[in-house]
Motif scaffolding. Structure first.
Motif, PDB file in Angstrom:
ATOM      1  N   TYR A 164       0.706  -1.261  -0.057  1.00  0.00           N
ATOM      2  CA  TYR A 164       0.459  -0.228   0.034  1.00  0.00           C
ATOM      3  C   TYR A 164       0.714   0.834  -0.217  1.00  0.00           C
ATOM      4  N   TYR A 165      -0.042   2.122  -0.593  1.00  0.00           N
ATOM      5  CA  TYR A 165       1.219   3.426  -0.988  1.00  0.00           C
ATOM      6  C   TYR A 165       0.121   4.540   0.053  1.00  0.00           C
ATOM      7  N   SER A 166       1.049   5.021   0.647  1.00  0.00           N
ATOM      8  CA  SER A 166       0.501   6.044   1.588  1.00  0.00           C
ATOM      9  C   SER A 166      -0.617   7.435   0.478  1.00  0.00           C
ATOM     10  N   TRP A 219       0.003  -8.881 -11.287  1.00  0.00           N
ATOM     11  CA  TRP A 219       1.202  -8.127 -10.556  1.00  0.00           C
ATOM     12  C   TRP A 219       1.952  -7.411 -10.497  1.00  0.00           C
ATOM     13  N   ARG A 220       2.904  -6.465  -9.945  1.00  0.00           N
ATOM     14  CA  ARG A 220       3.889  -6.472 -10.100  1.00  0.00           C
ATOM     15  C   ARG A 220       5.049  -6.521  -9.193  1.00  0.00           C
ATOM     16  N   PRO A 221       6.515  -6.854 -10.175  1.00  0.00           N
ATOM     17  CA  PRO A 221       7.487  -7.150  -9.362  1.00  0.00           C
ATOM     18  C   PRO A 221       7.670  -5.908  -8.041  1.00  0.00           C
ATOM     19  N   MET A 224      11.247   0.072  -7.036  1.00  0.00           N
ATOM     20  CA  MET A 224      11.474   1.743  -5.731  1.00  0.00           C
ATOM     21  C   MET A 224      10.589   2.397  -6.582  1.00  0.00           C
ATOM     22  N   HIS A 225      10.283   3.102  -6.469  1.00  0.00           N
ATOM     23  CA  HIS A 225       9.654   4.808  -7.969  1.00  0.00           C
ATOM     24  C   HIS A 225      10.313   5.806  -7.188  1.00  0.00           C
ATOM     25  N   LEU A 226      11.126   6.269  -8.116  1.00  0.00           N
ATOM     26  CA  LEU A 226      12.395   7.452  -8.203  1.00  0.00           C
ATOM     27  C   LEU A 226      12.106   8.851  -9.135  1.00  0.00           C
TER      28      LEU A 226
HETATM   29  C1  DHB Z   1      -0.245   0.608 -10.844  1.00  0.00           C
HETATM   30  C2  DHB Z   1       0.796   0.728  -9.343  1.00  0.00           C
HETATM   31  C3  DHB Z   1       1.584   0.964  -9.568  1.00  0.00           C
HETATM   32  O1  DHB Z   1       2.120   0.755  -7.641  1.00  0.00           O
HETATM   33  C4  DHB Z   1       2.472   1.581 -10.201  1.00  0.00           C
HETATM   34  O2  DHB Z   1       4.202   1.232  -9.850  1.00  0.00           O
HETATM   35  C5  DHB Z   1       2.526   1.280 -12.026  1.00  0.00           C
HETATM   36  C6  DHB Z   1       1.187   0.831 -11.473  1.00  0.00           C
HETATM   37  C7  DHB Z   1      -1.326   0.696 -10.569  1.00  0.00           C
HETATM   38  O3  DHB Z   1      -1.783  -0.076  -9.747  1.00  0.00           O
HETATM   39  O4  DHB Z   1      -1.812   0.972 -12.159  1.00  0.00           O
END
Ligand code: DHB
Ligand code: FE
Length: 284
Positions: A164-166, A219-221, A224-226
């Motif tokens: 989960y993302y804040s 699923w995504r692996p 980390m986003h930057l």
């Molecule tokens: C989505 C979520 C993510 O964390 C991401 O990096 C790309 C897409 C999504 O839920 O659409």
């Protein structure tokens, strides 16, 4: 899995992502001629696919219904960033002559103005996040000749151990696992965070029904986003992945590039440690 207070749903994260995007100012200086050419080709492509597969009226109605629902659930940002953004990213950020670090999709969960943190720092996290494996991520922001860029910023955001993302799921502190790290005079940073887990895109709404309909997976692996910025240099939006992790070779969002895969080493105390540096091209 750690305990979250409430179970977030696709409806939550979809609507929050939609609200965020709606409030951004979006415009493009596309000419009428270009718009005309794009829309004609788009309709021709749709016609070709419909003809090729002899799409039935039932299928057409299901599509119409699904498009209405994906709007009502606020899931357009989710669906578009998973299934379309990677292609736009590829077209726009791999121009000839660029030799800096590769980009990847931004995804729906970026927020501006995450709190500033010094070059050596710990990401904001809850007690429960500290149960995850610590990840020490260090490196340097440089130009393409390897000169350090002091005062560059590295915006980092990623999901918690539950995915989960804040600000896009309830019950998480506002800036949890989000920060704007300012590099030291030599462009270096040393960030303590936690090892992210694979991420399941919200699957209980229309994006999930879509994936189910063709027998895919959501699923995504782990990633980390930057965003890396320094005045006079081309900003990089990218993601980093983990060697050998689940889904690294089968990302639903098709956003993994070999140059963006990390191979952290575990020290005697169970910490993961990894070095990764960013090279920025000069601004066009
Ligand atoms: C989505 C979520 C993510 O964390 C991401 O990096 C790309 C897409 C999504 O839920 O659409
Ligand atoms: Fe993500």
């Amino acid at each position: 899995m750690t305990q979250t207070e409430v179970n977030p749903t696709a409806h939550d994260s979809g609507n929050r992502a939609t609200d965020k995007f709606k409030n951004e100012s979006v415009k493009s200086d596309t000419s009428k001629e270009r718009a005309n050419a794009i829309y004609k080709d788009l309709l021709a492509a749709i016609a070709e696919v419909a003809q090729k597969h002899e799409v039935t009226y039932d299928e057409y109605r299901v599509l119409k219904n699904w498009m209405i629902q994906i709007g009502e659930y606020g899931e357009w940002p989710l669906w578009l960033d998973v299934f379309v953004e990677h292609e736009i990213e590829k077209i726009n950020y791999n121009r000839k002559g660029y030799t800096g670090t590769k980009g990847s999709i931004e995804g729906p969960y970026y927020l501006e103005n995450a709190p500033e943190l010094p070059a050596e720092c710990e990401m904001p996290m809850r007690e429960q996040d500290k149960a995850a494996q610590p990840l020490f991520f260090k490196g340097q922001v440089t130009d393409v000749d390897g000169n350090g860029l002091g005062g560059a910023t590295v915006e980092l955001w990623h999901a918690d151990e539950d995915g989960y993302y804040s600000q896009f799921a309830p019950g998480i502190p506002e800036w949890n696992l989000r920060g704007t790290i300012v590099t030291d005079e030599e462009g270096r940073y040393n960030i303590k965070t936690l090892q992210p887990a694979p991420y399941q895109i919200p699957a209980d709404g229309p994006t999930g029904w879509f994936i189910e309909s063709y027998g895919g997976h959501p699923w995504r692996p782990a990633h980390m986003h930057l965003k890396v910025k320094s005045p006079g240099y081309r900003e990089i939006t990218t993601q980093l992945y983990f060697q050998g992790g689940d889904w690294t070779d089968n990302d639903v969002a098709t956003a993994v590039k070999p140059e963006l895969i990390l191979d952290p080493q575990t020290d005697g105390e169970g910490n993961n440690i990894v070095n990764y540096s960013f090279a920025l091209d000069k601004e066009d």
